[in-house]
Design a protein around this motif. Structure first.
Motif, PDB file in Angstrom:
ATOM      1  N   ILE A  29     -38.794 113.621  -1.696  1.00  0.00           N
ATOM      2  CA  ILE A  29     -39.838 112.473  -1.642  1.00  0.00           C
ATOM      3  C   ILE A  29     -40.659 112.551  -3.004  1.00  0.00           C
ATOM      4  O   ILE A  29     -40.454 113.605  -3.568  1.00  0.00           O
ATOM      5  CB  ILE A  29     -40.863 112.636  -0.535  1.00  0.00           C
ATOM      6  N   LEU A  34     -45.745 113.950  -1.679  1.00  0.00           N
ATOM      7  CA  LEU A  34     -45.891 115.469  -1.264  1.00  0.00           C
ATOM      8  C   LEU A  34     -47.252 115.931  -1.293  1.00  0.00           C
ATOM      9  O   LEU A  34     -47.896 116.721  -0.471  1.00  0.00           O
ATOM     10  CB  LEU A  34     -44.914 116.125  -2.159  1.00  0.00           C
ATOM     11  N   ILE A  37     -49.500 114.452   1.688  1.00  0.00           N
ATOM     12  CA  ILE A  37     -49.232 115.284   2.795  1.00  0.00           C
ATOM     13  C   ILE A  37     -49.721 116.687   3.045  1.00  0.00           C
ATOM     14  O   ILE A  37     -50.307 117.282   4.085  1.00  0.00           O
ATOM     15  CB  ILE A  37     -47.656 115.221   3.012  1.00  0.00           C
ATOM     16  N   SER A  41     -52.270 118.104   5.599  1.00  0.00           N
ATOM     17  CA  SER A  41     -52.051 119.221   6.188  1.00  0.00           C
ATOM     18  C   SER A  41     -53.131 120.468   6.104  1.00  0.00           C
ATOM     19  O   SER A  41     -53.449 121.036   6.954  1.00  0.00           O
ATOM     20  CB  SER A  41     -50.479 119.840   5.799  1.00  0.00           C
ATOM     21  N   GLY A  61     -48.103 117.887   9.242  1.00  0.00           N
ATOM     22  CA  GLY A  61     -47.231 117.579   8.076  1.00  0.00           C
ATOM     23  C   GLY A  61     -45.791 117.427   8.083  1.00  0.00           C
ATOM     24  O   GLY A  61     -45.074 116.823   7.271  1.00  0.00           O
ATOM     25  N   TYR A  65     -43.757 114.472   6.621  1.00  0.00           N
ATOM     26  CA  TYR A  65     -42.767 114.739   5.596  1.00  0.00           C
ATOM     27  C   TYR A  65     -41.287 113.823   5.992  1.00  0.00           C
ATOM     28  O   TYR A  65     -40.727 113.501   4.939  1.00  0.00           O
ATOM     29  CB  TYR A  65     -42.401 116.315   5.364  1.00  0.00           C
ATOM     30  N   ARG A  69     -39.528 111.089   3.693  1.00  0.00           N
ATOM     31  CA  ARG A  69     -37.960 111.240   3.325  1.00  0.00           C
ATOM     32  C   ARG A  69     -37.326 110.139   3.779  1.00  0.00           C
ATOM     33  O   ARG A  69     -36.556 109.720   3.005  1.00  0.00           O
ATOM     34  CB  ARG A  69     -37.765 112.420   3.881  1.00  0.00           C
TER      35      ARG A  69
END
Length: 115
Positions: A29, A34, A37, A41, A61, A65, A69
């Protein structure tokens, strides 16, 4: 009329241009996704640990994720496209007024003229 050599060259140029605009990827990703996220998280881990004494809120998260993706397989620049959609479609005063979307480099100021 263009011959086949010109078409092959055009396709090659388009592939190079697509490769030049591809974002930096980490773990399948874009790094911007990232970072979002990870920040979300980490905030949930702190929130869960402080209020509920349970740090497993950060496991939210993992599905995020996975969704990022899957989305990155279709379009690598999905974060930039979502940001552009937010600037043009989601928070646009002109759409409410005129029914059309516009993109302006200037921030809108509240004025008495547009009320």
């Amino acid at each position: 009329m263009a011959n086949s050599d010109d078409r092959e060259e055009l396709i090659t140029v388009e592939k190079v241009a697509l490769g030049m605009t591809k974002p930096v990827m980490k773990g399948g990703i874009p790094i911007s996704a990232l970072a979002i996220i990870f920040a979300f998280s980490a905030e949930l881990v702190l929130f869960g640990f402080l209020f509920f004494k349970n740090p497993f809120f950060g496991l939210v998260g993992l599905p995020l994720y996975g969704m990022a993706r899957i989305r990155a397989r279709v379009e690598e620049r999905f974060i930039e496209l979502m940001a552009a959609a937010a600037r043009t479609r989601w928070f646009n005063r002109a759409r409410r007024r005129w029914g059309a979307t516009t993109l302006s480099p200037l921030r809108f100021r509240k004025s008495k003229v547009w009320r």
